[in-house]
Design a protein around this motif. Structure first.
Motif, mmCIF file in Angstrom:
data_model
loop_
_atom_site.group_PDB
_atom_site.id
_atom_site.type_symbol
_atom_site.label_atom_id
_atom_site.label_comp_id
_atom_site.label_asym_id
_atom_site.label_seq_id
_atom_site.Cartn_x
_atom_site.Cartn_y
_atom_site.Cartn_z
ATOM 1 N N ARG A 86 -65.458 -5.572 -54.312
ATOM 2 C CA ARG A 86 -65.038 -6.471 -53.531
ATOM 3 C C ARG A 86 -63.778 -7.590 -54.246
ATOM 4 N NH1 ARG A 86 -63.222 -8.103 -48.830
ATOM 5 N NH2 ARG A 86 -64.717 -6.360 -47.844
ATOM 6 N N ASP A 87 -64.487 -7.905 -55.330
ATOM 7 C CA ASP A 87 -63.763 -8.827 -56.282
ATOM 8 C C ASP A 87 -62.422 -8.351 -56.685
ATOM 9 O OD1 ASP A 87 -65.448 -10.874 -55.894
ATOM 10 O OD2 ASP A 87 -66.595 -10.611 -57.566
ATOM 11 N N ARG A 88 -62.416 -7.262 -57.342
ATOM 12 C CA ARG A 88 -61.161 -6.521 -57.896
ATOM 13 C C ARG A 88 -60.171 -5.894 -57.124
ATOM 14 N NH1 ARG A 88 -61.013 -6.045 -63.529
ATOM 15 N NH2 ARG A 88 -60.619 -3.678 -63.448
ATOM 16 N N TYR A 89 -61.147 -5.032 -56.072
ATOM 17 C CA TYR A 89 -60.589 -4.261 -55.261
ATOM 18 C C TYR A 89 -60.816 -4.436 -53.509
ATOM 19 C CZ TYR A 89 -59.563 -1.671 -59.543
ATOM 20 O OH TYR A 89 -59.147 -1.534 -60.810
ATOM 21 N N PRO A 213 -55.989 -4.224 -61.472
ATOM 22 C CA PRO A 213 -55.483 -5.182 -60.330
ATOM 23 C C PRO A 213 -54.723 -6.064 -61.082
ATOM 24 C CG PRO A 213 -57.745 -5.543 -60.728
ATOM 25 C CD PRO A 213 -57.454 -4.376 -61.773
ATOM 26 N N ASN A 214 -53.620 -5.629 -61.682
ATOM 27 C CA ASN A 214 -52.587 -6.835 -62.141
ATOM 28 C C ASN A 214 -51.149 -6.873 -61.439
ATOM 29 O OD1 ASN A 214 -52.051 -4.324 -63.025
ATOM 30 N ND2 ASN A 214 -52.129 -5.040 -65.307
ATOM 31 N N GLY A 215 -51.222 -7.736 -60.772
ATOM 32 C CA GLY A 215 -49.530 -7.939 -60.291
ATOM 33 C C GLY A 215 -49.552 -7.560 -58.832
ATOM 34 N N TRP A 216 -50.532 -6.818 -58.184
ATOM 35 C CA TRP A 216 -50.183 -6.054 -56.959
ATOM 36 C C TRP A 216 -51.689 -6.781 -56.023
ATOM 37 C CZ3 TRP A 216 -54.275 -3.020 -55.503
ATOM 38 C CH2 TRP A 216 -55.197 -2.419 -56.265
ATOM 39 N N ASP A 217 -51.406 -6.244 -54.594
ATOM 40 C CA ASP A 217 -52.469 -6.749 -53.643
ATOM 41 C C ASP A 217 -52.491 -5.459 -52.642
ATOM 42 O OD1 ASP A 217 -54.625 -7.941 -52.703
ATOM 43 O OD2 ASP A 217 -53.283 -9.438 -51.933
ATOM 44 N N ALA A 218 -53.573 -5.578 -51.761
ATOM 45 C CA ALA A 218 -53.545 -4.642 -50.822
ATOM 46 C C ALA A 218 -54.483 -5.010 -49.766
ATOM 47 C CB ALA A 218 -53.971 -2.921 -51.305
ATOM 48 N N VAL A 219 -53.878 -4.581 -48.398
ATOM 49 C CA VAL A 219 -55.213 -4.831 -47.409
ATOM 50 C C VAL A 219 -55.227 -3.658 -46.528
ATOM 51 C CG1 VAL A 219 -54.623 -7.252 -47.248
ATOM 52 C CG2 VAL A 219 -53.215 -5.523 -45.738
ATOM 53 N N TYR A 220 -56.134 -3.488 -45.776
ATOM 54 C CA TYR A 220 -56.486 -2.518 -44.668
ATOM 55 C C TYR A 220 -56.936 -3.000 -43.429
ATOM 56 C CZ TYR A 220 -58.641 1.709 -42.695
ATOM 57 O OH TYR A 220 -58.666 2.873 -41.633
#
Ligand SMILES: Cc1cc2nc3c(=O)[nH]c(=O)nc-3n(C[C@H](O)[C@H](O)[C@H](O)COP(=O)(O)OP(=O)(O)OC[C@H]3O[C@@H](n4cnc5c(N)ncnc54)[C@H](O)[C@@H]3O)c2cc1C
Ligand code: SF4
Length: 326
Positions: A86-89, A213-220
């Protein structure tokens, strides 16, 4: 009560041993991890392997480690264990947490989820039920009851985690008789309800490479009837890479609407250069809505499911924006 057919159960402890067992068993052999998809399918006679080869005793498929460009996650870690990412992804952890119930997540693995069989109302039924309609093209029959004039099967990709893997640009490490290869998640899936994976039958998914996980983010985000339990009838995975405050690149991937996790490139393009303002989000949601073509082979009315694509993409992007501000 549905009973399992008789089969031989093998427990290799190395990849080489598993591959050898699969070669010996030929098309009658099948790998199994947690068994939460394969065993119900065997009870309904969708798959009838006479040899079942467990991957759970192979050390190389377990655990997580830092890899060259990110994190390598073993295919046999359970969906419950995926939570520790969870922390990184966070998007990967969220998708895994939204799969079914705690019991299923304690048994079901990441690899099994990414190789999950496609689903359809005319297929996920007992043998007797399917026999009563003279079966269908995916198993034992000749016709597709969803689209009778169609030469192909339209069963639906129903994995929660696969759309996230495609969106974030993960890579899958496969090992087979012919050696090892690294496949982008987006090229692991076919838009075909029967041949839904590009993987060869002998190939084992060993681990999944998650990009750093550098400079991007994602959600579901997931749509289903019962929040505590059900398969997705729509999954929306959104990924954005930032340049300062602006979106430099983006991907929007839909689950539950086709036989593969479907990327909608026009929707990603609509976000580029934006700061996820309302109008950019609306344009991306509209772009995702257009090619989303759910068929009448899973839960809910299909035109409503299509409408919900727009709503769920918008909600996912709004969450992405709010995470950027916090
Ligand atoms: C009631 C119920 C509800 C469910 N709800 C959901 C849901 O909401 N969302 C969702 O995504 N899933 C759902 N599932 C499906 C399933 O539980 C999960 O997808 C789970 O992660 C499957 O993993 P597994 O290890 O049990 O797979 P298995 O059953 O062991 O394997 C599934 C397939 O993958 C292959 N396989 C497994 N591991 C590998 C590997 N490492 N290399 C090559 N091939 C491999 C097997 O040969 C088999 O064909 C549900 C299942 C049930 C029974
Ligand atoms: S989409 Fe058609 S061929 Fe595929 S499982 Fe459903 S009814 Fe069968």
């Amino acid at each position: 009560m549905l009973r399992l057919p008789a089969f031989t159960y093998l427990q290799p402890t190395s990849l080489a041993e598993a591959l050898r067992m699969k070669a010996d068993a030929g098309p009658n052999g099948s790998y199994v991890a947690g068994g939460t998809d394969l065993y119900p399918n065997m009870k309904r006679r969708h798959q009838t392997p006479t040899t079942v080869i467990s991957l759970m005793g192979i050390e190389e498929l377990r655990g997580m480690r830092n890899a060259e460009r990110g994190t390598a996650v073993g295919a046999s870690i359970t969906l419950t264990e995926v939570r520790t990412l969870r922390d990184r992804y966070p998007a990967v952890a969220t998708a895994a947490e939204l799969v079914s119930t705690p019991l299923l997540r304690n048994m079901g693995t990441l690899g099994g989820n990414l190789c999950l069989d496609t689903r359809c109302n005319y297929y996920n039924q007992s043998y007797e039920w399917r026999k009563a309609i003279d079966f269908c093209m995916k198993k034992d029959g000749a016709i597709c009851w969803v689209a009778p004039s169609s030469p192909r099967c339209w069963a639906v990709s129903s994995s929660d985690v696969a759309p996230v893997m495609v969106a974030i640009g993960a890579e899958y490490r496969l090992v087979g008789d012919k050696g090892e290869r690294l496949v982008p998640a987006g090229r692991f899936y076919h838009n075909d309800g029967i041949n839904y994976l590009t993987k060869q039958p002998d190939e084992i998914l060993v681990d999944v490479r998650l990009p750093a996980p550098n400079g991007w983010d994602a959600v579901y985000h997931k749509l289903r009837r019962r929040g505590s339990f059900d398969f997705p009838v729509l999954g929306v995975a959104v990924w954005a890479k930032y340049d300062g405050r602006k979106v430099a690149d983006a991907r929007i991937v839909l689950g539950g609407v086709a036989s593969y996790p479907q990327e909608v490139p026009e929707a990603g393009t609509a976000l580029k250069g934006s700061k996820l303002e309302d109008d950019a989000i609306a344009a991306a949601a509209e772009a995702a809505y257009r090619p989303s073509k759910p068929l009448d082979n899973t839960d809910f009315e299909l035109s409503w499911r299509k409408q919900m694509t727009r709503v769920y993409v918008r909600r996912a992007l709004q969450e992405l924006r709010s995470r950027r501000r916090t």
